[in-house]
Design a protein around this motif. Structure first.
Motif, mmCIF file in Angstrom:
data_model
loop_
_atom_site.group_PDB
_atom_site.id
_atom_site.type_symbol
_atom_site.label_atom_id
_atom_site.label_comp_id
_atom_site.label_asym_id
_atom_site.label_seq_id
_atom_site.Cartn_x
_atom_site.Cartn_y
_atom_site.Cartn_z
ATOM 1 N N THR A 1 80.765 36.750 -17.741
ATOM 2 C CA THR A 1 79.947 35.531 -17.707
ATOM 3 C C THR A 1 79.789 34.955 -19.111
ATOM 4 O O THR A 1 79.877 33.735 -19.305
ATOM 5 C CB THR A 1 78.559 35.843 -17.122
ATOM 6 O OG1 THR A 1 78.716 36.399 -15.804
ATOM 7 C CG2 THR A 1 77.721 34.593 -17.038
ATOM 8 N N THR B 1 82.976 33.291 -20.068
ATOM 9 C CA THR B 1 83.101 32.014 -19.359
ATOM 10 C C THR B 1 82.247 30.941 -20.026
ATOM 11 O O THR B 1 82.699 29.803 -20.215
ATOM 12 C CB THR B 1 82.682 32.184 -17.892
ATOM 13 O OG1 THR B 1 83.510 33.173 -17.266
ATOM 14 C CG2 THR B 1 82.811 30.871 -17.136
ATOM 15 N N ILE B 2 81.023 31.294 -20.399
ATOM 16 C CA ILE B 2 80.129 30.332 -21.063
ATOM 17 C C ILE B 2 80.728 29.872 -22.392
ATOM 18 O O ILE B 2 80.711 28.682 -22.722
ATOM 19 C CB ILE B 2 78.737 30.960 -21.282
ATOM 20 C CG1 ILE B 2 78.046 31.178 -19.933
ATOM 21 C CG2 ILE B 2 77.882 30.074 -22.185
ATOM 22 C CD1 ILE B 2 76.745 31.944 -20.038
ATOM 23 N N VAL C 1 83.663 27.524 -21.649
ATOM 24 C CA VAL C 1 83.195 26.213 -21.169
ATOM 25 C C VAL C 1 82.639 25.406 -22.335
ATOM 26 O O VAL C 1 82.933 24.205 -22.469
ATOM 27 C CB VAL C 1 82.126 26.402 -20.073
ATOM 28 C CG1 VAL C 1 81.448 25.079 -19.753
ATOM 29 C CG2 VAL C 1 82.756 26.979 -18.812
ATOM 30 N N LEU D 1 85.514 24.170 -24.381
ATOM 31 C CA LEU D 1 86.206 23.054 -23.724
ATOM 32 C C LEU D 1 85.416 21.756 -23.859
ATOM 33 O O LEU D 1 86.001 20.679 -24.047
ATOM 34 C CB LEU D 1 86.442 23.380 -22.251
ATOM 35 C CG LEU D 1 87.572 24.364 -21.939
ATOM 36 C CD1 LEU D 1 87.623 24.669 -20.457
ATOM 37 C CD2 LEU D 1 88.914 23.818 -22.409
ATOM 38 N N VAL D 2 84.092 21.857 -23.769
ATOM 39 C CA VAL D 2 83.258 20.661 -23.952
ATOM 40 C C VAL D 2 83.415 20.113 -25.366
ATOM 41 O O VAL D 2 83.569 18.898 -25.567
ATOM 42 C CB VAL D 2 81.781 20.992 -23.656
ATOM 43 C CG1 VAL D 2 80.877 19.830 -24.058
ATOM 44 C CG2 VAL D 2 81.592 21.299 -22.174
ATOM 45 N N TYR E 1 91.834 32.072 -21.547
ATOM 46 C CA TYR E 1 90.692 32.492 -20.716
ATOM 47 C C TYR E 1 91.141 33.460 -19.619
ATOM 48 O O TYR E 1 90.538 34.521 -19.414
ATOM 49 C CB TYR E 1 90.048 31.253 -20.109
ATOM 50 C CG TYR E 1 88.951 31.545 -19.124
ATOM 51 C CD1 TYR E 1 87.743 32.106 -19.526
ATOM 52 C CD2 TYR E 1 89.112 31.257 -17.768
ATOM 53 C CE1 TYR E 1 86.733 32.367 -18.622
ATOM 54 C CE2 TYR E 1 88.107 31.519 -16.858
ATOM 55 C CZ TYR E 1 86.927 32.064 -17.282
ATOM 56 O OH TYR E 1 85.934 32.339 -16.382
#
Length: 410
Positions: free
Chosen positions: A8, A11-12, A15, A18-19, A152
């Motif tokens: 998790t 993943t955070i 993300v 990517l932002v 990822y």
């Protein structure tokens, strides 16, 4: 609050990355659009200024279309396109010089220059591909996005064996010594798994060796005990005969206790929980003390509730109570222990001097130093049994009346 898992967190992080990548690309795209627009405006200005310079010098280009072509501009002959650009296009800037007006227009991602004067008007289309840099940015963004996604997926695939390794560790902790954690991968997680697999095999071998050693000793001890019991039956002196029989019975019980203790400490013992009356468990614990019948009531004073019911392993809890009573009798000047019960509590009290070490030290096995005649191992066993029952063990000492008190809270 439960902490987030490693996957998790990864993943955070991805993300969030990517932002940031998307925001950086948007800013870069806007910056590139500004550069493209400024570049187009410069080309148009150059063509207009140079044309007026020619007119001031009384020189007119022979072919106006060929002139603008040198500035990457071409005449729009299609009347429908010309009308669409003038009606629907977005005006970037407008400039007037003498009797001429110049308008820069954007339409369908293309740039146009509209020239108006008294004699005529002309619409010119920019032929330079100033949008090509935007395509390159989009390609770069797509490549970066693909690399991020592949990284990822690769990281998640690399840490996926951790879940299986965690399950194997839990199986091993629950007593399964045959777990196989060996991995043929070539990364740090596989290295940890292989080290754990080697540790499991080594511990399993040591456990098997220890159990074989203890069982061999207990088996070998039972043979002379059995023979001694037979020989003691042949004695004519009844008093000596009874003493020897009790000694050999005591030794036989001790061997059985050692077997239970070995299983308990090695976490291989499966308790048999049932509902038992406290009185019966305590009576069995007193029997394990092997006290002489005439001195039994002198050493153990019992004051417990007949209706107190416990969810317990009968043999183990009786062994724990026996150890508490045995320690109290040995270390009390009057060799006496008082056992009483309160609500959800079983209390063992005896007289004696204050312990030389903190009580926590006596809960450890074979603690060095002054152990007050070997109190440590007995309490170590008691604490393990109490914790196995999800009970708690409390100790207190009153210096005024010199009373030790052990309390099992059920």
């Amino acid at each position: 609050m439960k902490e987030q898992s490693l996957s998790t967190k990864i993943t955070i992080i991805f993300v969030f990355s990517l932002v940031l990548l998307g925001m950086f690309f948007i800013l870069l795209l806007k910056y590139q659009e500004e550069i493209n627009t400024e570049r187009m405006k410069q080309r148009q200005f150059q063509s207009i200024n140079y044309l007026f310079t020619l007119y001031r010098n009384n020189y007119t280009p022979r072919n106006i279309e060929e002139y603008f072509h040198t500035f990457d501009l071409k005449k729009v002959d299609n009347p429908n396109l010309k009308q669409a650009v003038l009606d629907q296009g977005t005006i970037i800037y407008r400039k007037s010089i003498n009797l001429n007006r110049f308008t820069s227009i954007e339409y369908n991602d293309k740039y146009y220059l509209f020239i108006e004067n008294i004699m005529t008007n002309i619409l010119l289309e920019s032929t330079s591909n100033i949008k090509s840099s935007d395509k390159q940015l989009w390609i770069g963004f797509a490549i970066a996005l693909i690399i991020f996604i592949l990284m990822y997926a690769s990281i998640l695939r690399s840490i996926s064996p951790l879940k299986e390794l965690s399950l194997k560790i839990r199986e091993f902790a629950s007593g399964n010594m045959s777990v196989d954690c060996k991995s043929d991968q070539d990364d740090e997680i596989a290295e940890v798994a292989n080290e754990f697999d080697r540790a499991v095999k080594k511990i399993s071998a040591l456990m098997a060796s220890r159990q074989l050693f203890l069982r061999t000793i207990m088996h070998e001890l039972k043979t002379p005990i059995g023979k001694g019991r037979i020989v003691s039956e042949m004695l004519e002196d009844e008093k000596s005969k009874n003493r020897l029989i009790k000694i050999f019975e005591r030794l036989d019980i001790l061997i059985s206790e050692f077997a239970k203790i070995e299983q308990l400490v090695s976490k291989s013992y499966t308790p048999n929980f049932q509902r038992y009356n406290l009185v019966y468990i305590l009576e069995h614990g007193i029997d394990l003390l092997m006290l002489e019948n005439e001195k039994r009531d002198e050493h153990v004073i019992v004051d417990v509730q007949d209706e107190m019911i416990l969810w317990a392993d009968f043999e183990l809890l009786a062994l724990a109570m026996k150890n508490l009573m045995d320690n109290a009798i040995k270390h009390s000047p009057d060799h006496q222990v008082k056992v009483r019960s309160e609500k959800n509590a079983i209390i063992f009290e005896n007289r004696g001097e204050k312990l030389s070490l903190a009580i926590e030290e006596y809960f450890k096995p074979f603690v060095s130093g002054n152990m007050d005649k070997g109190l440590g191992l007995g309490l170590y066993i008691v604490k393990n049994i109490v914790e196995l029952h999800d009970f708690s063990l409390e100790y207190s000492y009153s210096e005024e009346i010199k009373i030790h008190q052990f309390k099992i809270l059920t």
